[in-house]
Design a protein around this motif. Structure first.
Motif, PDB file in Angstrom:
ATOM      1  N   TYR A  41       0.821  -1.213   0.000  1.00 21.24           N
ATOM      2  CA  TYR A  41       0.000   0.000   0.000  1.00 21.24           C
ATOM      3  C   TYR A  41       0.855   1.263   0.000  1.00 21.24           C
ATOM      4  O   TYR A  41       0.515   2.249  -0.641  1.00 21.24           O
ATOM      5  CB  TYR A  41      -0.972  -0.009   1.183  1.00 21.24           C
ATOM      6  CG  TYR A  41      -2.146  -0.925   0.915  1.00 21.24           C
ATOM      7  CD1 TYR A  41      -3.191  -0.517   0.094  1.00 21.24           C
ATOM      8  CD2 TYR A  41      -2.195  -2.197   1.453  1.00 21.24           C
ATOM      9  CE1 TYR A  41      -4.262  -1.355  -0.174  1.00 21.24           C
ATOM     10  CE2 TYR A  41      -3.261  -3.043   1.191  1.00 21.24           C
ATOM     11  CZ  TYR A  41      -4.289  -2.614   0.380  1.00 21.24           C
ATOM     12  OH  TYR A  41      -5.344  -3.443   0.105  1.00 21.24           O
ATOM     13  N   ARG A  42       1.969   1.237   0.706  1.00 23.31           N
ATOM     14  CA  ARG A  42       2.864   2.384   0.688  1.00 23.31           C
ATOM     15  C   ARG A  42       3.405   2.607  -0.719  1.00 23.31           C
ATOM     16  O   ARG A  42       3.427   3.732  -1.220  1.00 23.31           O
ATOM     17  CB  ARG A  42       4.019   2.175   1.673  1.00 23.31           C
ATOM     18  CG  ARG A  42       4.917   3.383   1.818  1.00 23.31           C
ATOM     19  CD  ARG A  42       5.991   3.133   2.817  1.00 23.31           C
ATOM     20  NE  ARG A  42       7.369   3.257   2.523  1.00 23.31           N
ATOM     21  CZ  ARG A  42       8.004   3.548   1.405  1.00 23.31           C
ATOM     22  NH1 ARG A  42       7.369   3.752   0.331  1.00 23.31           N
ATOM     23  NH2 ARG A  42       9.297   3.642   1.327  1.00 23.31           N
ATOM     24  N   GLN A  51      -2.338  10.082  -2.389  1.00 21.22           N
ATOM     25  CA  GLN A  51      -2.702   9.555  -1.085  1.00 21.22           C
ATOM     26  C   GLN A  51      -3.569   8.314  -1.287  1.00 21.22           C
ATOM     27  O   GLN A  51      -4.287   8.209  -2.289  1.00 21.22           O
ATOM     28  CB  GLN A  51      -3.503  10.596  -0.294  1.00 21.22           C
ATOM     29  CG  GLN A  51      -2.710  11.838   0.046  1.00 21.22           C
ATOM     30  CD  GLN A  51      -1.632  11.532   1.069  1.00 21.22           C
ATOM     31  OE1 GLN A  51      -1.839  10.773   2.002  1.00 21.22           O
ATOM     32  NE2 GLN A  51      -0.458  12.127   0.869  1.00 21.22           N
ATOM     33  N   LEU A  52      -3.507   7.391  -0.350  1.00 19.44           N
ATOM     34  CA  LEU A  52      -4.401   6.239  -0.412  1.00 19.44           C
ATOM     35  C   LEU A  52      -5.841   6.719  -0.237  1.00 19.44           C
ATOM     36  O   LEU A  52      -6.102   7.655   0.513  1.00 19.44           O
ATOM     37  CB  LEU A  52      -4.069   5.244   0.694  1.00 19.44           C
ATOM     38  CG  LEU A  52      -2.727   4.518   0.596  1.00 19.44           C
ATOM     39  CD1 LEU A  52      -2.528   3.643   1.816  1.00 19.44           C
ATOM     40  CD2 LEU A  52      -2.623   3.705  -0.675  1.00 19.44           C
ATOM     41  N   SER A  58      -8.668   1.685   4.731  1.00 22.40           N
ATOM     42  CA  SER A  58      -9.475   0.736   5.513  1.00 22.40           C
ATOM     43  C   SER A  58      -9.051  -0.703   5.237  1.00 22.40           C
ATOM     44  O   SER A  58      -8.942  -1.509   6.161  1.00 22.40           O
ATOM     45  CB  SER A  58     -10.959   0.900   5.203  1.00 22.40           C
ATOM     46  OG  SER A  58     -11.415   2.143   5.646  1.00 22.40           O
ATOM     47  N   GLU A  59      -8.823  -1.002   3.965  1.00 24.09           N
ATOM     48  CA  GLU A  59      -8.392  -2.353   3.587  1.00 24.09           C
ATOM     49  C   GLU A  59      -7.036  -2.677   4.206  1.00 24.09           C
ATOM     50  O   GLU A  59      -6.821  -3.776   4.720  1.00 24.09           O
ATOM     51  CB  GLU A  59      -8.333  -2.502   2.073  1.00 24.09           C
ATOM     52  CG  GLU A  59      -7.786  -3.827   1.578  1.00 24.09           C
ATOM     53  CD  GLU A  59      -8.574  -5.044   2.019  1.00 24.09           C
ATOM     54  OE1 GLU A  59      -7.979  -6.136   2.050  1.00 24.09           O
ATOM     55  OE2 GLU A  59      -9.779  -4.918   2.322  1.00 24.09           O
ATOM     56  N   ARG A  62      -7.548  -3.200   7.972  1.00 21.04           N
ATOM     57  CA  ARG A  62      -8.242  -4.460   8.219  1.00 21.04           C
ATOM     58  C   ARG A  62      -7.328  -5.650   7.960  1.00 21.04           C
ATOM     59  O   ARG A  62      -7.183  -6.541   8.798  1.00 21.04           O
ATOM     60  CB  ARG A  62      -9.499  -4.569   7.358  1.00 21.04           C
ATOM     61  CG  ARG A  62     -10.356  -5.797   7.693  1.00 21.04           C
ATOM     62  CD  ARG A  62     -11.438  -6.051   6.655  1.00 21.04           C
ATOM     63  NE  ARG A  62     -10.933  -6.252   5.322  1.00 21.04           N
ATOM     64  CZ  ARG A  62     -10.293  -7.355   4.903  1.00 21.04           C
ATOM     65  NH1 ARG A  62     -10.073  -8.339   5.735  1.00 21.04           N
ATOM     66  NH2 ARG A  62      -9.873  -7.465   3.657  1.00 21.04           N
ATOM     67  N   ALA A  63      -6.688  -5.669   6.804  1.00 24.43           N
ATOM     68  CA  ALA A  63      -5.834  -6.804   6.433  1.00 24.43           C
ATOM     69  C   ALA A  63      -4.691  -6.968   7.425  1.00 24.43           C
ATOM     70  O   ALA A  63      -4.397  -8.071   7.874  1.00 24.43           O
ATOM     71  CB  ALA A  63      -5.292  -6.619   5.022  1.00 24.43           C
ATOM     72  N   TYR A  64      -4.072  -5.867   7.759  1.00 24.05           N
ATOM     73  CA  TYR A  64      -2.918  -5.924   8.648  1.00 24.05           C
ATOM     74  C   TYR A  64      -3.339  -6.310  10.065  1.00 24.05           C
ATOM     75  O   TYR A  64      -2.787  -7.230  10.658  1.00 24.05           O
ATOM     76  CB  TYR A  64      -2.198  -4.574   8.637  1.00 24.05           C
ATOM     77  CG  TYR A  64      -0.896  -4.587   9.384  1.00 24.05           C
ATOM     78  CD1 TYR A  64       0.231  -5.192   8.838  1.00 24.05           C
ATOM     79  CD2 TYR A  64      -0.795  -3.996  10.629  1.00 24.05           C
ATOM     80  CE1 TYR A  64       1.429  -5.203   9.520  1.00 24.05           C
ATOM     81  CE2 TYR A  64       0.398  -4.006  11.317  1.00 24.05           C
ATOM     82  CZ  TYR A  64       1.509  -4.608  10.767  1.00 24.05           C
ATOM     83  OH  TYR A  64       2.692  -4.617  11.451  1.00 24.05           O
ATOM     84  N   SER A  65      -4.332  -5.623  10.618  1.00 24.62           N
ATOM     85  CA  SER A  65      -4.705  -5.882  12.002  1.00 24.62           C
ATOM     86  C   SER A  65      -5.335  -7.266  12.170  1.00 24.62           C
ATOM     87  O   SER A  65      -5.096  -7.930  13.176  1.00 24.62           O
ATOM     88  CB  SER A  65      -5.641  -4.805  12.531  1.00 24.62           C
ATOM     89  OG  SER A  65      -6.849  -4.802  11.830  1.00 24.62           O
TER      90      SER A  65
END
Length: 185
Positions: A41-42, A51-52, A58-59, A62-65
């Motif tokens: 994403y970065r 910018q994202l 959000s994705e 969500r994916a990371y956490s």
């Protein structure tokens, strides 16, 4: 970035959710996998010079956490904190400075990690307090278990709690994690 780690934000008068983990709770392979998600994403933002979007942020969150939480909750490593005497040491160490350096709002001791909802006093440095928690508890736990070596991972997670709704959500989350819940915002 300092020493390969991002610095932690510290602000006076805010409440944080802090999580720190046992050294063997997350493998290097898992950490690399999670970092690849973040880097994707970065890089998307850098390559496209934008910018994202809210959806992308959000994705990413969500994916990371979800991956991190699922991994932590799976109970990898030796899970020394599962032992009542070990968990008690962590709670006593956390209680020691409560009311002077900081105010504990909730504590959750899991088999391989610890959740703390805490507010710091003026001039108190979060990094120094977390290091003290880990150093003192590591010494006491290693002595109890007749072991040597690193007990905790070097870094920790922290999140600034921004409002009452988020505060209540974090208290519930830590409460679900076998917490000792106290006080209020």
């Amino acid at each position: 970035v300092q020493n390969g780690r991002y610095p932690h934000w510290t602000l006076n008068g805010v409440i944080y959710h802090i999580c720190f983990r046992l050294a063997d709770s997350i493998s290097q392979d898992s950490q690399r996998s999670w970092m690849q998600i973040r880097e994707y994403y970065r890089n998307l933002s850098v390559v496209e010079k934008r910018q994202l979007t809210e959806e992308e942020r959000s994705e990413l969150a969500r994916a990371y956490s979800e991956k991190v939480e699922a991994f932590l909750d799976a109970g990898y490593g030796e899970c020394q904190l599962r032992l009542p005497d070990v968990a008690d040491i962590v709670c006593r160490v956390l209680d020691h400075g409560s009311g002077t350096k900081y105010r504990l709002h909730a504590v959750g001791v899991m088999p391989n990690h610890v959740h703390v909802v805490v507010g710091f006093g003026d001039g108190v440095k979060m990094a120094e307090v977390v290091q003290e928690w880990k150093s003192v508890s590591s010494h006491l736990i290693n002595r109890l278990l007749h072991r040597k070596g690193e007990l905790w991972q070097k870094d920790y997670y922290n999140h600034i709690i921004r409002d009452r709704i988020e505060y209540e959500r974090q208290i519930r989350y830590v409460g679900i994690k076998n917490a000792r819940v106290r006080g209020g915002m």
